[in-house]
Design a protein around this motif. Structure first.
Motif, PDB file in Angstrom:
ATOM      1  N   ASP A  52       3.458   9.076   8.399  1.00 41.14           N
ATOM      2  CA  ASP A  52       2.990  10.392   7.953  1.00 41.14           C
ATOM      3  C   ASP A  52       2.326  11.178   9.076  1.00 41.14           C
ATOM      4  OD1 ASP A  52       0.618   8.978   8.194  1.00 41.14           O
ATOM      5  OD2 ASP A  52      -0.042   9.309   6.125  1.00 41.14           O
ATOM      6  N   MET A  85       6.110   6.880   5.269  1.00 41.51           N
ATOM      7  CA  MET A  85       6.682   7.699   4.204  1.00 41.51           C
ATOM      8  C   MET A  85       8.088   7.190   3.909  1.00 41.51           C
ATOM      9  SD  MET A  85       5.664  11.535   5.499  1.00 41.51           S
ATOM     10  CE  MET A  85       6.682  11.387   6.976  1.00 41.51           C
ATOM     11  N   ILE A 120       5.423  14.237  -0.548  1.00 41.64           N
ATOM     12  CA  ILE A 120       4.359  14.429   0.438  1.00 41.64           C
ATOM     13  C   ILE A 120       4.023  15.910   0.473  1.00 41.64           C
ATOM     14  CG2 ILE A 120       3.746  14.269   2.879  1.00 41.64           C
ATOM     15  CD1 ILE A 120       3.974  11.549   1.542  1.00 41.64           C
TER      16      ILE A 120
END
Length: 452
Positions: A55, A80, A114
Motif C-alpha cells: 500500500d 494490497m 482501498i
C-alpha cells in the motif's frame, strides 16, 4: 486462446491474433498518475486472478520520497490485492514483443476497496451519481508539449526540432502546417491509439511552441480517465521514437502558455436518457445552474487535485490562456467555467482549471464532486460574466501550501472523495512541498548569491 482472453475487448484480441503473447503488464495508477505494477509472463498471468503490491505506493511522492501517511498501524507496507478490470486490457504497441496492459483495482485482504487508490476515488464519486439516478458523462481535452531532449534539469526546456529542421514555433494555434511539423510523432500516436482501441476526436496545434491538443470522445468518467492514463504513456513512447520528449508539465516553458486538461461534463437521467442540464423545451434547468454553483463554491478547495505540483500554479497567469478565477460564461474562453455552444441534448459545462499534470482519475473525480455538491445544495451561481474575465479578480490559490490549507478544511468535499483519501493525499502533497523547499533554484543563485 487462453480463457481470460475471452473477457478482454476486441481490440486487444485483434492485436495479438495470430501472435504469441509474450507478456502482460499489470498496472495501477499511483497518486501522481504514474503506472505502477508488475510485468508478468503471459503464461503465468493466465494462472493468476490477482497479485500483490504494498500500500506504500500511494504514500510515494513524485520525487520517490515518502509521506508519513501510513496511519496508526505504522509504515509496515501491507499488501494490497490487485484484481484486473478486463475491460481495460489493451495493447502496449511500442514494446519489442507482443504485450498487453491491464489496469487493476486495489482492495485490502478483506475485499474492501482501498480508499486512497485514485481509480477507486473516481468510482466512489460516479457511484454517488448513480444512486441519484444519474449517469455522469465527461470529455477530457489533453494539451501537451513536444520538446527537445532535456537530460540536464538546470537547462531550460526548449521546443523540439520540427520536420523542417527548425525549432517548433509559437503563436501558430490551429495551424495545419505546424501540425505537419510533428507528422511522424503524430502518425505513431494515431497508430498506437488504433492498436489500443482508443478513439481520438481530433489533434490540433495549440498556442505554444510544440504544443498540441488531443480531444477524446465523451463517455463514462472511469473509462475516459483510463484512456488519459494510457494516453500519457502512449504519447511519451511515440515521442521517444523520434528523439524528443512529450511533457505534461502544466508550465514547461516560462514564456509559453501552460498545458491544461479541460473537462467537459454533462449528466444523464438513467431512466429517461435525457440530459438533466436541458429542460423539455431545450432551456437551462435548475440542475445546470446548481452544477455551475458547485464548481464555483467548491473548486477552490479542490485545486490541489487539479493543480497538484508547485509548477501547476505557474499556469494561472492573467492573459495567458489559463483562467485566474471561477467566473462562468457562455462561449467565453477567458472564464474558468465555460459553457460551449451546443444543442440542448449536448449541453455541458467545461471546467478549464485543471492542468495536464493532474492525475486524470483525481481531477475528474474532484470536478464531478464539486458539481455533485452543488446539485445537493441547490445554490445559484454568480451572474454570468460579461467580457474578458482576465479583467476580473483572481480567485485561485497561487501556491501549493495555500491551496492545501483550503483543501484540509473542506470536510464536505472530503466526504464525497473519501476522508481517508483526503488524509493521505494532503500528507503526501505537503511532503512534496517540503521537498521542493529544500531545493535552491537557478533563479535564487542568479539573483541572490551576490546581490543580497
Amino acid at each position: 486462446m487462453a480463457d481470460w482472453m475471452k473477457k478482454v475487448p476486441q481490440a486487444a484480441r485483434d492485436y495479438v491474433e495470430g501472435k504469441r503473447l509474450d507478456e502482460v503488464e499489470c498496472i495501477i495508477s499511483d497518486l501522481p498518475g504514474i503506472a505502477r505494477g508488475k510485468a508478468v509472463p503471459a503464461k503465468k498471468f493466465a494462472g493468476q486472478s490477482y497479485f500483490h503490491l504494498p500500500d506504500s505506493i500511494f504514500y510515494q511522492t513524485i520525487t520517490g520520497g515518502w509521506g508519513e501517511a501510513a496511519g496508526d498501524g505504522g509504515f509496515i507496507e501491507k499488501d494490497m490485492v490487485l484484481r484486473p478490470d478486463w475491460d481495460t486490457a489493451t495493447a502496449a504497441p511500442w514494446t519489442g514483443d507482443w504485450t498487453l496492459q491491464v489496469i487493476h483495482d486495489a482492495y485490502d485482504i478483506d475485499g474492501n476497496a482501498i480508499e486512497y487508490s485514485p481509480r477507486n476515488v473516481l468510482k466512489r464519486v460516479v457511484e454517488l451519481y448513480r444512486k441519484k439516478g444519474w449517469k455522469a458523462v465527461v470529455a477530457p481535452e489533453m494539451e501537451f508539449y513536444l520538446v527537445a531532449r532535456n537530460i540536464d534539469p538546470a537547462k531550460p526546456i526548449e521546443p523540439m526540432m520540427g520536420r523542417s529542421g527548425r525549432p517548433a514555433a509559437a503563436r501558430q494555434a490551429y495551424s495545419m502546417t505546424a501540425v505537419d511539423e510533428f507528422g511522424p510523432v503524430i502518425d505513431d500516436i494515431y497508430d498506437f491509439a488504433e492498436a489500443q482501441g482508443i478513439d481520438i476526436d481530433g489533434i490540433t496545434q495549440e498556442g505554444g511552441a510544440g504544443q498540441l491538443e488531443i480531444n477524446l470522445l465523451h463517455g463514462d468518467p472511469v473509462a475516459l480517465a483510463d484512456q488519459v492514463f494510457y494516453f500519457k504513456r502512449l504519447i511519451r513512447e511515440a515521442a521517444l521514437r523520434h528523439d524528443c520528449y512529450a511533457t505534461f508539465m502544466a508550465k514547461p516553458i516560462g514564456d509559453e502558455p501552460g498545458s491544461a486538461m479541460h473537462i467537459h461534463h454533462s449528466v444523464i437521467d438513467i431512466e429517461t436518457g435525457q440530459n438533466i442540464f436541458s429542460g423539455p423545451q431545450g432551456g437551462d434547468t435548475d440542475a445546470f445552474y446548481h452544477f455551475i454553483a458547485g464548481l464555483q463554491n467548491h473548486m477552490p478547495a479542490a485545486i490541489p487535485l487539479i493543480a497538484p505540483y508547485v509548477n501547476s500554479y505557474r499556469r494561472y497567469v492573467r492573459d495567458h490562456a489559463a483562467p485566474i478565477n471561477l467566473e462562468w460564461a457562455r462561449d467565453n474562453r477567458t472564464t474558468g467555467i465555460r459553457i460551449p455552444i451546443s444543442k440542448p441534448v449536448a449541453r455541458r459545462v467545461e471546467n478549464r482549471l485543471a492542468g495536464m499534470d493532474c492525475n486524470p482519475y483525481l481531477a475528474i473525480a474532484a470536478s464531478l464532486a464539486c458539481g455533485y455538491l452543488g446539485m445537493m445544495e441547490k445554490g445559484r451561481p454568480d451572474a454570468q460574466y460579461k467580457g474578458d474575465a482576465y479583467d476580473g479578480e483572481e480567485a485561485i490559490p497561487r501556491e501549493m501550501s495555500a491551496a492545501l490549507d483550503i483543501f484540509d478544511e473542506a470536510k464536505d468535499l472530503h466526504e464525497i472523495l473519501g476522508p481517508e483519501f483526503a488524509r493521505v493525499y494532503s500528507i503526501v502533497k505537503r511532503t512534496e512541498y517540503e521537498e521542493f523547499l529544500g531545493v535552491i533554484s537557478p533563479w535564487e543563485r542568479e539573483h541572490l548569491l551576490l546581490n543580497v
